[in-house]
Scaffold this motif. Structure first.
Motif, short mmCIF file in Angstrom:
data_model
loop_
_atom_site.label_atom_id
_atom_site.label_comp_id
_atom_site.label_asym_id
_atom_site.label_seq_id
_atom_site.Cartn_x
_atom_site.Cartn_y
_atom_site.Cartn_z
N CYS A 182 0.85 -1.19 0.00
CA CYS A 182 0.00 0.00 0.00
C CYS A 182 0.88 1.24 0.00
O CYS A 182 1.83 1.34 0.79
CB CYS A 182 -0.91 -0.01 1.22
SG CYS A 182 -1.91 1.48 1.38
N ALA A 214 -6.31 -7.28 -5.69
CA ALA A 214 -6.42 -6.44 -4.49
C ALA A 214 -6.33 -7.29 -3.23
O ALA A 214 -5.73 -6.87 -2.23
CB ALA A 214 -7.73 -5.66 -4.51
N ARG A 239 -2.62 -7.91 -2.74
CA ARG A 239 -1.87 -6.70 -2.40
C ARG A 239 -2.18 -6.21 -0.99
O ARG A 239 -1.29 -5.84 -0.24
CB ARG A 239 -2.18 -5.61 -3.42
CG ARG A 239 -1.37 -4.34 -3.20
CD ARG A 239 -1.48 -3.41 -4.40
NE ARG A 239 -0.66 -2.22 -4.15
CZ ARG A 239 -1.11 -1.11 -3.57
NH1 ARG A 239 -2.38 -1.02 -3.22
NH2 ARG A 239 -0.30 -0.10 -3.36
N ASN A 248 -3.53 0.26 -5.95
CA ASN A 248 -4.90 -0.18 -6.20
C ASN A 248 -5.53 0.56 -7.37
O ASN A 248 -6.34 0.00 -8.11
CB ASN A 248 -5.76 0.00 -4.94
CG ASN A 248 -5.60 -1.15 -3.96
OD1 ASN A 248 -4.88 -2.10 -4.22
ND2 ASN A 248 -6.26 -1.07 -2.83
N CYS A 277 -9.98 4.68 -6.19
CA CYS A 277 -10.01 3.43 -6.96
C CYS A 277 -11.34 3.30 -7.69
O CYS A 277 -11.40 2.81 -8.82
CB CYS A 277 -9.81 2.23 -6.03
SG CYS A 277 -8.26 2.28 -5.11
N CYS A 310 -10.75 -3.31 0.80
CA CYS A 310 -10.62 -2.57 -0.45
C CYS A 310 -10.90 -3.47 -1.65
O CYS A 310 -11.33 -2.99 -2.71
CB CYS A 310 -9.23 -1.97 -0.59
SG CYS A 310 -8.94 -0.51 0.46
N LEU A 368 -12.79 -2.55 -5.19
CA LEU A 368 -12.21 -2.77 -6.51
C LEU A 368 -13.07 -3.72 -7.33
O LEU A 368 -13.19 -3.56 -8.55
CB LEU A 368 -10.77 -3.29 -6.40
CG LEU A 368 -9.70 -2.20 -6.40
CD1 LEU A 368 -9.74 -1.39 -5.11
CD2 LEU A 368 -8.32 -2.78 -6.62
#
Length: 444
Positions: free
Chosen positions: A19, A257, A260, A276, A326, A372, A376
């Motif tokens: 991030c 995502a 990550r 992202n 995003c 998140c 996404l």
């Protein structure tokens, strides 16, 4: 001053490990520590960090590469100070030696690392200070996640240093000048830039596609994070959902995502300063490409357009805000790219952007975290759907909500919403998150 598509890609697109907010904190700490002698670094007495509210918000709950079982800006700062290589910029946490990792976590455990919130600070800002005996080094990052604007050693400013960001004659950073230029462009002018892509640009764009596909593959194989991508893939295999291009985009993007946000040690190709954003800007287009007959160049032109539209929206909204970039910025980029990929002209691309904004403009940013992947997933699906609607003549009217008479005006309206309309919302989000953290620490 004029910019080319190569300039835009160079300034707005780069590999980023983890991030980008905690990574930026790690970069500031690593830059400060690099000013000290190795012997001084080994006996660090304190690492202090000060950040603006949005960096603070995005670092509260996200896993850190190099220590995926741990979270927080203090972890990122410690890892950066004890073992980060500032020359790697947004991949600063990519090669932390095990001894340095242990020293960093020991320093954190000994309460030698502290993070302070600058509540009234606006815009991206990080200051890191590393104290070792009577030696002290500082680094500041401002405006952009890897834009090191100041270095100090024992109170003396270092005006010339390789880590300092270059500036134009008027004092502006390259990205600031680019954003000013982008905001003066029309959508037709931005689309026309795709004609100027050369072989080096195409190779760089393909590198980004492959990097982000690797993250998606990891998320699908291991069910990292919340496992949104893997769950969607499983439902498609079970016949519970139809694997059309919309679902394919959602699976690929959310799986990346998942990986990550779980701190997997694989870099994403970022867009407009965010990993992202890069996943959302690239992967829906990559997924749609598997469902249609197009050339690799056509796919990469669509990806380039997506990056440029993402940068265009971020120029209006700012790098960090209460609005989920995003969803709105990279989502608009992906919608534009998909419409272009499927043969749409400027009218269809504009319609796709406006449809996306009408759908997702109210999505808030409540910090970087595993969830998140849900946003996404939504952004990827909406991007493809918005493009398909536009190609079928479905175009939100300019009398509706914040939608403007053009995509350019719509994006300006989104910027006004982000920078002016949601200031108090952003403060409230951060207050809720901090109180939740304090409650957990108290064991209430």
């Amino acid at each position: 001053m004029s910019f080319t598509v190569k300039d835009i890609l160079r300034l707005e697109v780069a590999p980023a490990l983890g991030c980008t907010e905690p990574v930026a904190v790690a970069l500031a700490a690593a830059a400060a520590a690099s000013l000290l002698d190795d012997a001084d670094v080994r006996r660090v007495d304190a690492v202090e960090v000060w950040t603006d509210p949005n960096v603070y918000k995005n670092g509260l709950a996200v896993s850190i590469p190099g220590a995926p079982d741990l979270k927080g800006l203090d972890t990122a700062a410690a890892l950066g100070a004890f073992g980060g290589d500032p020359g790697l910029r947004l991949q600063v946490l990519g090669s932390i030696p095990e001894a340095a990792r242990k020293a960093a976590l020991a320093a954190k455990g000994a309460k030698k690392v502290s993070v302070h919130l600058l509540r009234e600070r606006q815009g991206l800002f990080i200051r890191a200070r590393v104290q070792a005996g009577d030696r002290a080094a500082e680094a500041e990052i401002e405006g952009l996640h890897d834009n090191i604007t100041a270095l100090r050693l024992d109170g003396t400013d270092l005006a010339r240093h390789a880590l300092l960001a270059p500036r134009a004659a008027d004092g502006k950073s390259g990205v600031a000048a680019l954003e000013e230029w982008l905001m003066a462009r029309s959508l037709d002018e931005i689309i026309a830039l795709t004609d100027d892509l050369d072989d080096d640009d195409l190779a760089f764009l393909m590198e980004g596609v492959k990097r982000n596909e690797l993250l998606a593959a990891h998320g699908l194989k291991h069910g990292s994070g919340l496992g949104i991508g893997k769950a969607l893939d499983r439902m498609a295999r079970q016949g519970l959902m139809e694997r059309d291009m919309i679902l394919s985009a959602r699976i690929l993007t959310s799986a990346a995502a998942d990986a990550r946000m779980a701190g997997v040690n694989l870099p994403a190709m970022s867009s407009a300063g965010s990993g992202n954003h890069g996943l959302t800007a690239i992967l829906p287009i990559r997924a749609v490409a598997d469902h249609v007959h197009i050339s690799e160049r056509q796919m990469l032109e669509a990806v380039a357009l997506s990056h440029m539209i993402t940068a265009y929206v971020k120029a209006h909204t700012g790098r960090l805000s209460a609005v989920c970039g995003c969803s709105v910025a990279a989502g608009a980029g992906a919608a534009a790219g998909v419409a272009y990929l499927l043969g749409g002209d400027a009218r269809h691309v504009s319609g796709a952007i406006k449809n996306l904004v009408a759908d997702l403009a109210g999505v808030i940013c409540d910090g970087a975290k595993a969830a998140c992947a849900l946003k996404l997933n939504t952004a990827a699906g909406s991007a493809v759907q918005s493009a398909l609607f536009a190609l079928q003549g479905v175009d939100v009217a300019d009398t509706d909500g914040i939608i403007g008479c053009s995509s350019e005006q719509t994006m300006r309206n989104v910027g006004e919403l982000s920078t002016q309309g949601m200031i108090e919302t952003d403060r409230t989000i951060l207050n809720i998150m901090i109180e939740k953290q304090l409650t957990a620490e108290r064991g209430d």
